[in-house]
Design an enzyme around this catalytic site. Structure first.
Site, PDB file in Angstrom:
ATOM      1  N   LYS A 133     -18.370 -18.246   4.618  1.00 31.85           N
ATOM      2  CA  LYS A 133     -19.784 -18.120   4.909  1.00 31.85           C
ATOM      3  C   LYS A 133     -20.589 -17.413   3.829  1.00 31.85           C
ATOM      4  CE  LYS A 133     -19.514 -18.326   9.889  1.00 31.85           C
ATOM      5  NZ  LYS A 133     -19.723 -17.586  11.130  1.00 31.85           N
ATOM      6  N   ARG A 189       0.817  -1.225   0.000  1.00 34.48           N
ATOM      7  CA  ARG A 189       0.000   0.000   0.000  1.00 34.48           C
ATOM      8  C   ARG A 189       0.847   1.270   0.000  1.00 34.48           C
ATOM      9  NH1 ARG A 189      -5.077  -1.455   4.061  1.00 34.48           N
ATOM     10  NH2 ARG A 189      -6.400  -2.384   2.444  1.00 34.48           N
ATOM     11  N   GLY A 208     -12.296  -4.503   2.207  1.00 29.93           N
ATOM     12  CA  GLY A 208     -13.712  -4.156   2.342  1.00 29.93           C
ATOM     13  C   GLY A 208     -14.244  -3.317   1.193  1.00 29.93           C
ATOM     14  N   GLY A 212      -8.238  -9.066   1.211  1.00 35.35           N
ATOM     15  CA  GLY A 212      -7.019  -9.441   1.928  1.00 35.35           C
ATOM     16  C   GLY A 212      -6.625 -10.900   1.751  1.00 35.35           C
TER      17      GLY A 212
HETATM   18  C1  3PG Z   1      -8.414  -1.641   5.212  1.00 33.52           C
HETATM   19  O1  3PG Z   1      -7.396  -2.003   5.780  1.00 33.52           O
HETATM   20  O2  3PG Z   1      -9.230  -2.423   4.706  1.00 33.52           O
HETATM   21  C2  3PG Z   1      -8.645  -0.168   5.074  1.00 33.52           C
HETATM   22  O3  3PG Z   1      -7.524   0.542   5.475  1.00 33.52           O
HETATM   23  C3  3PG Z   1      -9.881   0.260   5.838  1.00 33.52           C
HETATM   24  O4  3PG Z   1      -9.692   0.003   7.192  1.00 33.52           O
HETATM   25  P1  3PG Z   1     -10.950  -0.209   8.129  1.00 33.52           P
HETATM   26  O5  3PG Z   1     -11.574  -1.521   7.741  1.00 33.52           O
HETATM   27  O6  3PG Z   1     -10.433  -0.191   9.541  1.00 33.52           O
HETATM   28  O7  3PG Z   1     -11.892   0.951   7.865  1.00 33.52           O
HETATM   29 MG    MG Z   2     -10.779  -3.781   6.656  1.00 36.51          MG
END
Ligand code: 3PG
Ligand code: MG
Length: 391
Positions: free
Chosen positions: A193, A36, A373, A350
Site C-alpha cells: 500500500k 537479534r 519499524g 521484516g
Molecule cells: C520490533 O519487533 O520491530 C521491535 O522489537 C519493536 O517492537 P514493537 O513494534 O512492538 O514496538
Molecule cells: Mg514492529
C-alpha cells in the site's frame, strides 16, 4: 548527530544497564530466528571485557502493561545463554541489592519491560527506578529506538549514556546509505500500500536519484497515470497523492521506475496459472502479482549505474511462488554488484529481510538492519527518540 560509544567509557566495576531488542519470533519454546540475539553478543562481551556488570533490559511482544506468562523473557533465556555461552541471571523484579550481590562478571536479564504499563507511557518514575539499578546506560536496541519508552528514552536522560556496538553499526550503515551516501543512490520501495508508505516516498524522492516502486504500490502509481490494472490491488483514491509524489520527484531530479512488464494471474495462490505481458496490457479480469523479466533487466541497469542502494519491501507477491521471481532476481543482481565492490547495499524491514533471505542474497548485502519499524521511520527522515536521547 554524535553520541558516545563503548570506547569512550570507563566501565570497570560499574553496572551498565543495557537496552537490547531480543524480541525474536518463536514457535512453542523454540526461537525460530535468533539473529537479534546473536547481534547483541559483541556488545555484551565487550562490556564484560571492560569490567562492567551487564543488566539487560528488553521487551518481548506487546503485553500492554499486563504480566502474561507467554510473553515472559524467561522463554528467551535459553537462546540468550546459548548465544552468549554464559549463564544469565533472570530477575523478575530487579533490585540494586540483588544486582550488587552478584559477581562482577554476571549478566542479568530483567523481565519484560512492557509488563509494566509505565514502560510505554515513558513514565518518569519508572525511568528513575530503572536508573537507580545501574551507573551507566547503554542502548544497543536500534530496532526499538522509534519508541519513546522508559527503558529506551526516559532512562537515557537520567544516566550517562552511550551506544552499543550494534546500535553504532546500524547508525553508521544508515548514514552511509542516506545521510552522506556515495551517489547516485537508488531506493527500492515495495509492498502493498502507498497509504502506509507515504512519508517514506515523500522523503525519499528528495534524497535519492532513482526510486524503484514495486508491489501493490506500483499499481496505484500506474492507475494515477491512466494505465488500467484490472483486478490488481490498487488504492484508487490515492491517485492524486501518487501524482503529487511524481511531481515532487520530478522537481527534485529523482527518476521514478515503475514496472514495464508484469506477471498476471486470475487467482492469488501459489502456482496459479499466469502470463507475462506489457504493463499496459493487463486484462480487466486479471491481477498483477509480480514484475516481469524486462523490468528486472531495467532495474539491473539502474543498479549498475548507482553506487548506493537502499531497499525496503518486495517487488511482487514474494510469499507465493512463482510471484517471487522479480524480487529474487533483483535481489541477486544487487548482491552480485555488492560482492564485486560496485555497490553499497543496505536493507531493512521484516518482510524485506525474509525476501532477501529467500533469494539467498542477504549475506552479500553490505548491511541488513535488524529493525522493522525503526528502519522505516529512519528512512522517512524521522527522529528516533531512542537515538536522540543518546546525543
Ligand atoms: C520490533 O519487533 O520491530 C521491535 O522489537 C519493536 O517492537 P514493537 O513494534 O512492538 O514496538
Ligand atoms: Mg514492529
Amino acid at each position: 548527530m554524535t553520541w558516545k560509544t563503548i570506547d569512550d567509557m570507563a566501565l570497570a566495576g560499574k553496572v551498565v544497564l543495557t537496552r537490547v531488542d531480543i524480541n525474536v519470533p518463536m514457535e512453542g519454546a523454540q526461537v525460530t530466528d535468533a539473529t537479534r540475539i546473536e547481534k547483541i553478543v559483541p556488545t555484551v562481551e565487550d562490556l564484560i571485557a571492560r569490567g562492567a556488570k551487564v543488566v539487560l533490559l528488553a521487551h518481548f511482544g506487546r503485553p500492554k502493561g499486563k504480566t502474561l506468562p507467554e510473553m515472559s523473557l524467561r522463554l528467551v533465556l535459553p537462546a540468550l545463554e546459548a548465544a552468549l555461552g554464559r549463564s544469565v541471571t533472570f530477575m523478575e523484579h530487579p533490585s540494586r541489592e540483588a544486582i550488587n550481590a552478584l559477581p562482577q562478571t554476571a549478566v542479568v536479564l530483567a523481565e519484560n519491560m512492557r509488563f509494566s504499563p509505565l514502560e510505554e507511557a515513558n513514565d518518569p518514575q519508572m525511568a528513575a527506578d530503572l536508573a537507580a539499578l545501574g551507573d551507566y546506560f547503554c542502548n544497543d536496541a536500534f530496532s526499538a529506538a522509534h519508541r519513546a519508552h522508559a527503558s529506551t528514552e526516559g532512562v537515557a536522560r537520567l544516566l550517562p549514556s552511550f551506544a552499543g556496538r550494534l546500535m553504532a553499526e546500524e547508525l553508521a550503515a544508515l548514514e552511509a546509505a542516506l545521510g552522506k551516501p556515495e551517489r547516485p543512490v537508488v531506493a527500492v520501495v515495495g509492498g502493498a500500500k502507498v497509504s502506509t508508505k507515504l512519508d517514506l516516498l515523500g522523503n525519499l524522492v528528495s534524497k535519492v536519484d532513482h526510486l524503484v516502486i514495486g508491489g501493490g504500490m506500483a499499481n496505484t502509481f500506474l492507475v494515477a497515470q491512466g494505465i488500467e490494472v484490472g483486478k490488481s490491488l490498487a488504492e484508487r483514491d490515492m491517485a492524486p497523492t501518487a501524482l503529487e509524489i511524481i511531481a515532487k520527484a520530478k522537481a527534485a531530479g529523482c527518476t521514478i521506475h515503475l514496472p514495464i512488464d508484469v506477471v498476471v494471474a486470475r487467482e492469488f495462490k501459489a502456482g496459479a496459472d499466469n502470463q507475462t505481458m506489457a504493463t499496459a496490457d493487463c486484462p480487466s479480469d486479471a491481477m498483477i502479482l509480480d514484475a516481469g523479466p524486462q523490468t528486472v533487466a531495467a532495474l539491473r541497469q539502474v543498479f549498475e549505474g548507482c553506487k548506493t542502494l537502499i531497499w525496503n519491501g518486495p517487488l511482487g507477491a514474494f510469499e507465493i511462488e512463482p510471484f517471487n521471481a522479480a524480487t529474487n532476481a533483483a535481489a541477486q543482481a544487487a548482491a552480485e554488484l555488492t560482492r564485486a565492490g560496485k555497490l553499497v547495499s543496505v536493507a531493512g524491514g521484516g518482510d524485506t529481510v525474509a525476501a532477501l533471505n529467500q533469494a539467498g542474497a542477504a549475506a552479500d548485502f553490505t548491511f541488513i538492519s535488524t529493525a522493522g519499524g525503526a528502519f522505516l521511520e529512519w528512512m522517512e527522515g524521522k527522529t528516533l527518540p531512542g537515538v536522540a536521547a543518546l546525543e
